[in-house]
Design a protein around this motif. Structure first.
Motif, PDB file in Angstrom:
ATOM      1  N   HIS A 386       0.816  -1.205   0.000  1.00 54.90           N
ATOM      2  CA  HIS A 386       0.000   0.000   0.000  1.00 54.90           C
ATOM      3  C   HIS A 386       0.857   1.267   0.000  1.00 54.90           C
ATOM      4  O   HIS A 386       0.329   2.354  -0.012  1.00 54.90           O
ATOM      5  CB  HIS A 386      -0.887   0.050   1.259  1.00 54.90           C
ATOM      6  N   TRP A 387       2.192   1.141   0.056  1.00 56.72           N
ATOM      7  CA  TRP A 387       2.978   2.306   0.429  1.00 56.72           C
ATOM      8  C   TRP A 387       3.054   3.407  -0.610  1.00 56.72           C
ATOM      9  O   TRP A 387       3.548   4.478  -0.332  1.00 56.72           O
ATOM     10  CB  TRP A 387       4.382   1.929   0.873  1.00 56.72           C
ATOM     11  N   GLU A 388       2.554   3.186  -1.818  1.00 55.75           N
ATOM     12  CA  GLU A 388       2.501   4.294  -2.759  1.00 55.75           C
ATOM     13  C   GLU A 388       1.168   5.031  -2.678  1.00 55.75           C
ATOM     14  O   GLU A 388       0.938   5.980  -3.407  1.00 55.75           O
ATOM     15  CB  GLU A 388       2.747   3.792  -4.176  1.00 55.75           C
ATOM     16  N   GLN A 389       0.266   4.583  -1.810  1.00 52.30           N
ATOM     17  CA  GLN A 389      -1.044   5.200  -1.679  1.00 52.30           C
ATOM     18  C   GLN A 389      -1.134   5.876  -0.308  1.00 52.30           C
ATOM     19  O   GLN A 389      -0.965   5.227   0.709  1.00 52.30           O
ATOM     20  CB  GLN A 389      -2.148   4.141  -1.779  1.00 52.30           C
ATOM     21  N   VAL A 390      -1.403   7.162  -0.325  1.00 55.17           N
ATOM     22  CA  VAL A 390      -1.572   7.873   0.941  1.00 55.17           C
ATOM     23  C   VAL A 390      -2.832   8.729   0.832  1.00 55.17           C
ATOM     24  O   VAL A 390      -2.766   9.949   0.736  1.00 55.17           O
ATOM     25  CB  VAL A 390      -0.355   8.752   1.278  1.00 55.17           C
ATOM     26  N   PRO A 391      -4.011   8.112   0.841  1.00 53.93           N
ATOM     27  CA  PRO A 391      -5.241   8.917   0.786  1.00 53.93           C
ATOM     28  C   PRO A 391      -5.332   9.849   1.986  1.00 53.93           C
ATOM     29  O   PRO A 391      -4.934   9.497   3.093  1.00 53.93           O
ATOM     30  CB  PRO A 391      -6.359   7.861   0.831  1.00 53.93           C
ATOM     31  N   LEU A 405      -0.489   8.337  14.341  1.00 53.63           N
ATOM     32  CA  LEU A 405      -0.658   8.642  12.928  1.00 53.63           C
ATOM     33  C   LEU A 405       0.685   8.669  12.213  1.00 53.63           C
ATOM     34  O   LEU A 405       0.829   8.120  11.108  1.00 53.63           O
ATOM     35  CB  LEU A 405      -1.368   9.987  12.760  1.00 53.63           C
ATOM     36  N   ALA A 406       1.690   9.288  12.824  1.00 55.14           N
ATOM     37  CA  ALA A 406       3.021   9.347  12.212  1.00 55.14           C
ATOM     38  C   ALA A 406       3.592   7.951  12.020  1.00 55.14           C
ATOM     39  O   ALA A 406       4.193   7.646  10.982  1.00 55.14           O
ATOM     40  CB  ALA A 406       3.961  10.189  13.081  1.00 55.14           C
ATOM     41  N   ALA A 407       3.402   7.083  13.001  1.00 56.18           N
ATOM     42  CA  ALA A 407       3.884   5.705  12.881  1.00 56.18           C
ATOM     43  C   ALA A 407       3.209   4.994  11.719  1.00 56.18           C
ATOM     44  O   ALA A 407       3.839   4.216  10.998  1.00 56.18           O
ATOM     45  CB  ALA A 407       3.633   4.949  14.184  1.00 56.18           C
ATOM     46  N   CYS A 408       1.923   5.291  11.517  1.00 55.42           N
ATOM     47  CA  CYS A 408       1.185   4.658  10.424  1.00 55.42           C
ATOM     48  C   CYS A 408       1.638   5.171   9.059  1.00 55.42           C
ATOM     49  O   CYS A 408       1.461   4.484   8.050  1.00 55.42           O
ATOM     50  CB  CYS A 408      -0.309   4.903  10.590  1.00 55.42           C
ATOM     51  N   LEU A 409       2.211   6.361   9.004  1.00 57.45           N
ATOM     52  CA  LEU A 409       2.617   6.954   7.730  1.00 57.45           C
ATOM     53  C   LEU A 409       4.066   6.643   7.360  1.00 57.45           C
ATOM     54  O   LEU A 409       4.500   6.958   6.248  1.00 57.45           O
ATOM     55  CB  LEU A 409       2.439   8.473   7.785  1.00 57.45           C
ATOM     56  N   LEU A 410       4.818   6.035   8.270  1.00 55.37           N
ATOM     57  CA  LEU A 410       6.259   5.877   8.054  1.00 55.37           C
ATOM     58  C   LEU A 410       6.605   5.088   6.796  1.00 55.37           C
ATOM     59  O   LEU A 410       7.510   5.471   6.044  1.00 55.37           O
ATOM     60  CB  LEU A 410       6.898   5.205   9.272  1.00 55.37           C
ATOM     61  N   LEU A 445      10.696  11.039  13.107  1.00 53.90           N
ATOM     62  CA  LEU A 445      11.093  10.140  12.024  1.00 53.90           C
ATOM     63  C   LEU A 445      10.387  10.474  10.720  1.00 53.90           C
ATOM     64  O   LEU A 445      10.996  10.500   9.647  1.00 53.90           O
ATOM     65  CB  LEU A 445      10.784   8.692  12.415  1.00 53.90           C
ATOM     66  N   VAL A 446       9.092  10.708  10.813  1.00 54.98           N
ATOM     67  CA  VAL A 446       8.341  10.963   9.590  1.00 54.98           C
ATOM     68  C   VAL A 446       8.773  12.293   8.966  1.00 54.98           C
ATOM     69  O   VAL A 446       8.791  12.445   7.741  1.00 54.98           O
ATOM     70  CB  VAL A 446       6.822  10.911   9.878  1.00 54.98           C
TER      71      VAL A 446
END
Length: 593
Positions: A386-391, A405-410, A445-446
């Motif tokens: 999924h990592w190329e998709q960031v809805p 949320l930041a951890a989920c976006l890493l 990190l993010v």
């Protein structure tokens, strides 16, 4: 010459200045025409370009009159502090004394909250917005349209169905234009397709068994966080599709009131009161999403908790307890070490493990669709697809818990750091910076990942988020610097991308913020046995920040390079940074402007 000196390519500018020097040596009469153009390079971002421009002017200054000399001396005010003494030697008394003002850090103003418009108006306005929303990626427009559908279905489902049937006559889910092989084709076997399943449900175009399967689908507990976030979103949509057919929901509790996805506590209490007065129980997933979105740090949270408790309903009691809780959700980020001896590339995105903290009480109070947030998600090392998709809707799921949320976006950010094609992944950083909740290692990190993204627009959005957090007093610049050092040392991030981001941030006037970050990122690189390519460019930016903010001190590993031989950029900028740190005048206090 003037056209070239406005270019950003440093090698091109240096070559052009060398050519200009040779031309003026052969024909001094051109000095009056050419030197003002050369002086434009005094304001170039590269220190070496400034130095070479000053050298050209110095060699041919005697060929111009006094008036031109004074104009060139005035242009020398654009030179960086490192060239001040050289400029004084060139222009003498023509160069005025610099103003000795206390340093002021320039940070952007703290963004004002953006409130979403109220509920949809007439049915015609709703249908018009639904048609527009089909071509929009705005999460807030999506949320508002969903709420409008629920409200109008509750008030007059027949009128809503009539309008939707006409407006979406060509929609695939109406079996139009021969899209399906047969009339019983299940258009939603692979998911609700945004809010299409809700629209189709109003018209009875979704099989009841498909809705039930969607509502009860399991959340993958051994997959990436993206899979869990997407499943949570889909279950919420299927729940709405199930309930909208009966028109029992008067409104959605989980509709955001702010652009970050947050819900003001008193507004959520008002919505719950409407449910109580109607004698209705909230939908479990809708209520769960509303609790995740409510702003627990809002000044009105205590008052809202009291009013929620006074409602006398189970949902009101849950809201009161939730508003009084502290850091109910957490996540731990770990990394697999790089395996140098393995064949093939060991991608950064494959090494990230996110584990949500166990919260048994959360799992008891929230529906299964959200249990992964309370410790149900297990880390694993399988590649995330999924990592190329960031809805944007993913970022609005946790507006009150920025660390989680930041951890989920890493993993999304990581793919844009060491990948070659991934882009447009840092959009959620804006919502992250303006959201609520604790700021810790995951946020640092993010941000570090965002500053090293391949795409320039992604880096620019990361810089904006960095500066907004700094303006709000929430940025841990030293931790961001340590994470940057780790990414650079492991060759996961390219130094030139970080240099571009750091230069952009510094150019806004945030010199001390950028220096604080680089002061942590540089020592491991300076102490490495083999200097990294591009290190000199980073040192140049650091030196510029130190010269302007007046920082002092020592930087581990810098002296070794400053004492090196030759005139390479690494040696030159190491000396410049060392001298600047020894001559600093002290730092000022950050100010917003």
């Amino acid at each position: 010459t003037s056209g070239v000196l406005f270019r950003t390519e440093k090698k091109l500018l240096r070559t052009q200045l060398s050519l200009v020097n040779k031309v003026l040596a052969r024909n001094p009469k051109l000095a009056a025409e050419v030197l003002p153009v050369v002086a434009d390079a005094f304001g170039h971002e590269d220190s070496e370009v400034q130095e070479r421009a000053l050298q050209v002017v110095a060699r041919h200054l005697k060929a111009v009159d006094e008036q031109m000399c004074r104009e060139l001396a005035e242009a020398a005010s654009l030179l960086g502090p490192a060239h001040r003494s050289a400029a004084e030697a060139v222009f003498g008394g023509r160069l005025g004394a610099p103003e000795r003002l206390p340093y002021e850090e320039i940070l952007p103003p703290v963004p004002e909250p953006q409130f979403l418009p109220g509920p949809e108006g007439t049915l015609e306005e709703l249908v018009e917005d639904l048609l527009v929303q089909q071509r929009s990626d705005s999460a807030m427009e999506y949320e508002r349209a969903l709420d409008g559908l629920v409200r109008h279905a509750h008030n007059n489902k027949e009128a809503l169905a009539s309008q939707l049937r006409e407006a979406f006559a060509d929609a695939y889910w109406q079996n139009a234009n021969g899209f399906a092989l047969h009339r019983d084709y299940d258009h939603f076997q692979h998911g609700p397709r945004g809010m299409d399943a809700v629209l189709a449900s109003v018209l009875g175009k979704v099989k009841p068994e498909r809705i039930e399967a969607g509502r009860n689908q399991p959340v993958p507990m051994t997959a990436c966080v993206h899979g869990a976030m997407e499943a949570s979103h889909e279950i919420r949509i299927w729940e709405i599709a199930h309930l909208i057919g009966g028109g029992t929901l008067p409104l959605l509790l989980s509709t955001p009131t702010r652009h970050t996805g947050g819900i003001d506590p008193l507004e959520l209490v008002r919505r719950l009161r409407e449910y109580v007065e109607a004698g209705l129980e909230p939908a479990p997933v809708d209520l769960g999403h509303a609790l995740l979105r409510v702003r627990r740090q809002d000044p009105s949270a205590d008052r809202a908790a009291e009013e929620a408790e006074a409602l006398g309903s189970a949902a009101g009691a849950r809201l009161a307890a939730w508003l009084r809780s502290e850091n109910p959700l957490e996540a731990t980020v770990r990394f697999h070490p790089r395996k140098e001896k393995e064949s093939g590339r060991w991608w950064l995105v494959d090494r990230i493990l996110v584990e949500t903290a166990k919260r048994p009480e959360f799992r008891k109070e929230f529906p299964k669709a959200l249990h992964w947030l309370g410790g149900g998600l297990l880390p694993n090392a399988r590649r995330c697809y999924h990592w190329e998709q960031v809805p944007e809707r993913w970022a609005t799921l946790l507006p009150a818990d920025r660390e989680l949320l930041a951890a989920c976006l890493l993993s999304s950010m990581a793919s844009a750091v060491d990948g070659d094609s991934t882009r447009d992944v840092t959009g959620p950083l804006t919502l992250l910076a303006e959201g609520e909740g604790r700021v810790g290692r995951a946020v640092a990190l993010v941000l570090a990942f965002g500053l090293g993204c391949r795409d320039a627009d992604d880096r620019l959005r990361a810089v904006d988020a960095l500066l907004v957090l700094a303006a709000r007093g929430e940025l841990d610049a030293r931790q961001v610097g340590r994470d940057l050092a780790w990414l650079l040392a492991e060759r996961s991030m390219k130094p030139n991308r970080l240099a571009d981001a750091a230069r952009t941030a510094a150019a806004t006037g945030a010199y001390r913020t950028v220096w604080t970050m680089l002061s942590e990122a540089l020592p491991p690189l300076l102490e490495a046995e083999q200097p990294m390519r591009g290190l000199g460019e980073l040192l140049a930016i650091a030196a510029d920040c130190v010269e302007r903010c007046g920082a002092t001190g020592e930087l581990a590993g810098l002296e070794r390079h400053a004492l090196g031989r030759g005139t390479s950029q690494l040696v030159t900028q190491a000396r410049r940074l060392r001298n600047a740190l020894r001559q600093g005048t002290g730092q000022g206090t950050p100010e917003t402007a």
